[in-house]
Design a protein around this motif. Sequence first.
Motif, PDB file in Angstrom:
ATOM      1  N   ALA A  24      42.734  44.078  51.509  1.00  0.00           N
ATOM      2  CA  ALA A  24      42.919  44.433  50.096  1.00  0.00           C
ATOM      3  C   ALA A  24      42.954  43.186  49.226  1.00  0.00           C
ATOM      4  O   ALA A  24      42.453  43.185  48.096  1.00  0.00           O
ATOM      5  CB  ALA A  24      44.194  45.253  49.920  1.00  0.00           C
ATOM      6  N   ASP A  25      43.524  42.097  49.741  1.00  0.00           N
ATOM      7  CA  ASP A  25      43.554  40.838  48.991  1.00  0.00           C
ATOM      8  C   ASP A  25      42.137  40.310  48.766  1.00  0.00           C
ATOM      9  O   ASP A  25      41.821  39.817  47.689  1.00  0.00           O
ATOM     10  CB  ASP A  25      44.398  39.800  49.727  1.00  0.00           C
ATOM     11  CG  ASP A  25      44.527  38.510  48.947  1.00  0.00           C
ATOM     12  OD1 ASP A  25      44.925  38.567  47.762  1.00  0.00           O
ATOM     13  OD2 ASP A  25      44.229  37.440  49.523  1.00  0.00           O
ATOM     14  N   GLY A  26      41.276  40.443  49.753  1.00  0.00           N
ATOM     15  CA  GLY A  26      39.900  39.982  49.610  1.00  0.00           C
ATOM     16  C   GLY A  26      39.054  40.856  48.690  1.00  0.00           C
ATOM     17  O   GLY A  26      38.022  40.418  48.182  1.00  0.00           O
ATOM     18  N   LEU A  27      39.496  42.089  48.470  1.00  0.00           N
ATOM     19  CA  LEU A  27      38.751  42.983  47.577  1.00  0.00           C
ATOM     20  C   LEU A  27      38.659  42.438  46.161  1.00  0.00           C
ATOM     21  O   LEU A  27      37.670  42.664  45.468  1.00  0.00           O
ATOM     22  CB  LEU A  27      39.426  44.356  47.529  1.00  0.00           C
ATOM     23  CG  LEU A  27      38.865  45.436  48.420  1.00  0.00           C
ATOM     24  CD1 LEU A  27      39.687  46.702  48.291  1.00  0.00           C
ATOM     25  CD2 LEU A  27      37.419  45.698  48.169  1.00  0.00           C
ATOM     26  N   LYS A  28      39.674  41.713  45.736  1.00  0.00           N
ATOM     27  CA  LYS A  28      39.648  41.200  44.357  1.00  0.00           C
ATOM     28  C   LYS A  28      38.505  40.214  44.147  1.00  0.00           C
ATOM     29  O   LYS A  28      38.017  40.065  43.036  1.00  0.00           O
ATOM     30  CB  LYS A  28      40.996  40.576  43.982  1.00  0.00           C
ATOM     31  CG  LYS A  28      41.362  39.341  44.767  1.00  0.00           C
ATOM     32  CD  LYS A  28      42.753  38.862  44.405  1.00  0.00           C
ATOM     33  CE  LYS A  28      43.149  37.687  45.254  1.00  0.00           C
ATOM     34  NZ  LYS A  28      44.539  37.326  45.068  1.00  0.00           N
ATOM     35  N   TYR A  29      38.067  39.553  45.218  1.00  0.00           N
ATOM     36  CA  TYR A  29      36.936  38.627  45.096  1.00  0.00           C
ATOM     37  C   TYR A  29      35.604  39.352  45.264  1.00  0.00           C
ATOM     38  O   TYR A  29      34.669  39.113  44.507  1.00  0.00           O
ATOM     39  CB  TYR A  29      37.047  37.507  46.128  1.00  0.00           C
ATOM     40  CG  TYR A  29      38.236  36.625  45.901  1.00  0.00           C
ATOM     41  CD1 TYR A  29      38.304  35.786  44.794  1.00  0.00           C
ATOM     42  CD2 TYR A  29      39.315  36.633  46.770  1.00  0.00           C
ATOM     43  CE1 TYR A  29      39.401  34.987  44.563  1.00  0.00           C
ATOM     44  CE2 TYR A  29      40.420  35.829  46.557  1.00  0.00           C
ATOM     45  CZ  TYR A  29      40.455  35.013  45.451  1.00  0.00           C
ATOM     46  OH  TYR A  29      41.546  34.221  45.230  1.00  0.00           O
ATOM     47  N   SER A  30      35.498  40.249  46.252  1.00  0.00           N
ATOM     48  CA  SER A  30      34.208  40.913  46.478  1.00  0.00           C
ATOM     49  C   SER A  30      33.840  41.855  45.343  1.00  0.00           C
ATOM     50  O   SER A  30      32.669  42.148  45.133  1.00  0.00           O
ATOM     51  CB  SER A  30      34.212  41.663  47.815  1.00  0.00           C
ATOM     52  OG  SER A  30      35.133  42.726  47.803  1.00  0.00           O
ATOM     53  N   THR A  31      34.831  42.307  44.572  1.00  0.00           N
ATOM     54  CA  THR A  31      34.551  43.164  43.413  1.00  0.00           C
ATOM     55  C   THR A  31      34.533  42.368  42.109  1.00  0.00           C
ATOM     56  O   THR A  31      34.457  42.951  41.031  1.00  0.00           O
ATOM     57  CB  THR A  31      35.597  44.282  43.295  1.00  0.00           C
ATOM     58  OG1 THR A  31      36.894  43.702  43.208  1.00  0.00           O
ATOM     59  CG2 THR A  31      35.515  45.231  44.470  1.00  0.00           C
ATOM     60  N   ARG A  32      34.622  41.046  42.196  1.00  0.00           N
ATOM     61  CA  ARG A  32      34.575  40.125  41.046  1.00  0.00           C
ATOM     62  C   ARG A  32      35.733  40.322  40.068  1.00  0.00           C
ATOM     63  O   ARG A  32      35.589  40.097  38.870  1.00  0.00           O
ATOM     64  CB  ARG A  32      33.244  40.228  40.306  1.00  0.00           C
ATOM     65  CG  ARG A  32      32.079  39.697  41.122  1.00  0.00           C
ATOM     66  CD  ARG A  32      30.842  39.567  40.257  1.00  0.00           C
ATOM     67  NE  ARG A  32      29.719  39.083  41.034  1.00  0.00           N
ATOM     68  CZ  ARG A  32      29.235  37.851  40.934  1.00  0.00           C
ATOM     69  NH1 ARG A  32      29.757  36.994  40.113  1.00  0.00           N
ATOM     70  NH2 ARG A  32      28.210  37.492  41.665  1.00  0.00           N
ATOM     71  N   MET A  33      36.885  40.739  40.569  1.00  0.00           N
ATOM     72  CA  MET A  33      38.051  40.919  39.704  1.00  0.00           C
ATOM     73  C   MET A  33      38.875  39.637  39.593  1.00  0.00           C
ATOM     74  O   MET A  33      39.738  39.532  38.735  1.00  0.00           O
ATOM     75  CB  MET A  33      38.918  42.062  40.224  1.00  0.00           C
ATOM     76  CG  MET A  33      38.214  43.409  40.133  1.00  0.00           C
ATOM     77  SD  MET A  33      39.107  44.744  40.917  1.00  0.00           S
ATOM     78  CE  MET A  33      40.487  44.913  39.840  1.00  0.00           C
ATOM     79  N   SER A  34      38.628  38.686  40.468  1.00  0.00           N
ATOM     80  CA  SER A  34      39.363  37.429  40.456  1.00  0.00           C
ATOM     81  C   SER A  34      38.416  36.317  40.873  1.00  0.00           C
ATOM     82  O   SER A  34      37.443  36.535  41.580  1.00  0.00           O
ATOM     83  CB  SER A  34      40.553  37.518  41.422  1.00  0.00           C
ATOM     84  OG  SER A  34      41.329  36.357  41.351  1.00  0.00           O
ATOM     85  N   GLY A  35      38.708  35.113  40.430  1.00  0.00           N
ATOM     86  CA  GLY A  35      37.886  33.976  40.792  1.00  0.00           C
ATOM     87  C   GLY A  35      36.810  33.679  39.756  1.00  0.00           C
ATOM     88  O   GLY A  35      36.717  34.328  38.719  1.00  0.00           O
ATOM     89  N   THR A  36      36.013  32.685  40.063  1.00  0.00           N
ATOM     90  CA  THR A  36      34.943  32.247  39.174  1.00  0.00           C
ATOM     91  C   THR A  36      33.603  32.689  39.758  1.00  0.00           C
ATOM     92  O   THR A  36      33.254  32.292  40.871  1.00  0.00           O
ATOM     93  CB  THR A  36      34.953  30.713  39.026  1.00  0.00           C
ATOM     94  OG1 THR A  36      36.249  30.302  38.613  1.00  0.00           O
ATOM     95  CG2 THR A  36      33.914  30.251  38.035  1.00  0.00           C
ATOM     96  N   PRO A  37      32.821  33.501  39.033  1.00  0.00           N
ATOM     97  CA  PRO A  37      31.530  33.942  39.563  1.00  0.00           C
ATOM     98  C   PRO A  37      30.492  32.824  39.508  1.00  0.00           C
ATOM     99  O   PRO A  37      30.509  31.996  38.608  1.00  0.00           O
ATOM    100  CB  PRO A  37      31.142  35.100  38.635  1.00  0.00           C
ATOM    101  CG  PRO A  37      31.862  34.814  37.358  1.00  0.00           C
ATOM    102  CD  PRO A  37      33.121  34.088  37.731  1.00  0.00           C
ATOM    103  N   GLY A  38      29.619  32.823  40.498  1.00  0.00           N
ATOM    104  CA  GLY A  38      28.558  31.825  40.513  1.00  0.00           C
ATOM    105  C   GLY A  38      27.700  31.941  41.751  1.00  0.00           C
ATOM    106  O   GLY A  38      27.748  32.929  42.481  1.00  0.00           O
ATOM    107  N   ASP A  91      37.490  30.809  44.588  1.00  0.00           N
ATOM    108  CA  ASP A  91      38.923  30.861  44.290  1.00  0.00           C
ATOM    109  C   ASP A  91      39.406  29.482  43.847  1.00  0.00           C
ATOM    110  O   ASP A  91      38.634  28.522  43.806  1.00  0.00           O
ATOM    111  CB  ASP A  91      39.731  31.398  45.475  1.00  0.00           C
ATOM    112  CG  ASP A  91      39.657  30.533  46.735  1.00  0.00           C
ATOM    113  OD1 ASP A  91      39.344  29.326  46.634  1.00  0.00           O
ATOM    114  OD2 ASP A  91      39.929  31.074  47.812  1.00  0.00           O
ATOM    115  N   ALA A  92      40.679  29.384  43.498  1.00  0.00           N
ATOM    116  CA  ALA A  92      41.226  28.135  42.960  1.00  0.00           C
ATOM    117  C   ALA A  92      41.183  26.994  43.971  1.00  0.00           C
ATOM    118  O   ALA A  92      41.142  25.825  43.590  1.00  0.00           O
ATOM    119  CB  ALA A  92      42.660  28.358  42.488  1.00  0.00           C
TER     120      ALA A  92
END
Length: 179
Positions: A24-38, A91-92
Amino acid sequence: MALFMVFIGVLFSGLGTGGAVDLADGLKYSTRMSGTPGLLTTETCETTGTGKQRHTDCYGVFRADDHRLVDRFASIGGSYRAGTVLPVQRDAGGHCHLVGVAPTAGRLAGICACVVALVAGLTALCGAFSTVMPRLGGRIGAALWSPGAARMLGGLLKACGIAFALFGVTGVIGWLAMP
């Protein structure tokens, strides 16, 4: 028998809970809800460890979609050929995570499997308790497993099974389509 059921119950409950939280923690990245897209362009890959401890990380240049950030030492887990360009969220800490249908579907299928493991572990723990103290276990079981609760749990498990199958197939098709 009761000790074995306690062991299995604790093992499955722990793996189900821990796995679901991690996925569930990794979902925030795979769905582009957290982090910097690129985009990450891989340059080199490094494998460390041996046997089951073997792990491969690739390193390369990350360029943010808004062109404000360039990280020449970004990393991603997995093995990719040099020059592969991947859509990611950074991520950061500078670690990148794949985005899109395949990683999201895979994580959702994993969460469904973890819920089933958690329920199996809790059932084993209840079974162990009922084996050791049958009278008290029967009373607690009757209170916890009322017909409404049993129907609700059965519905949850059926939904998780169907979701696991759908997300699993979607994830596999998505992974096959990825570079």
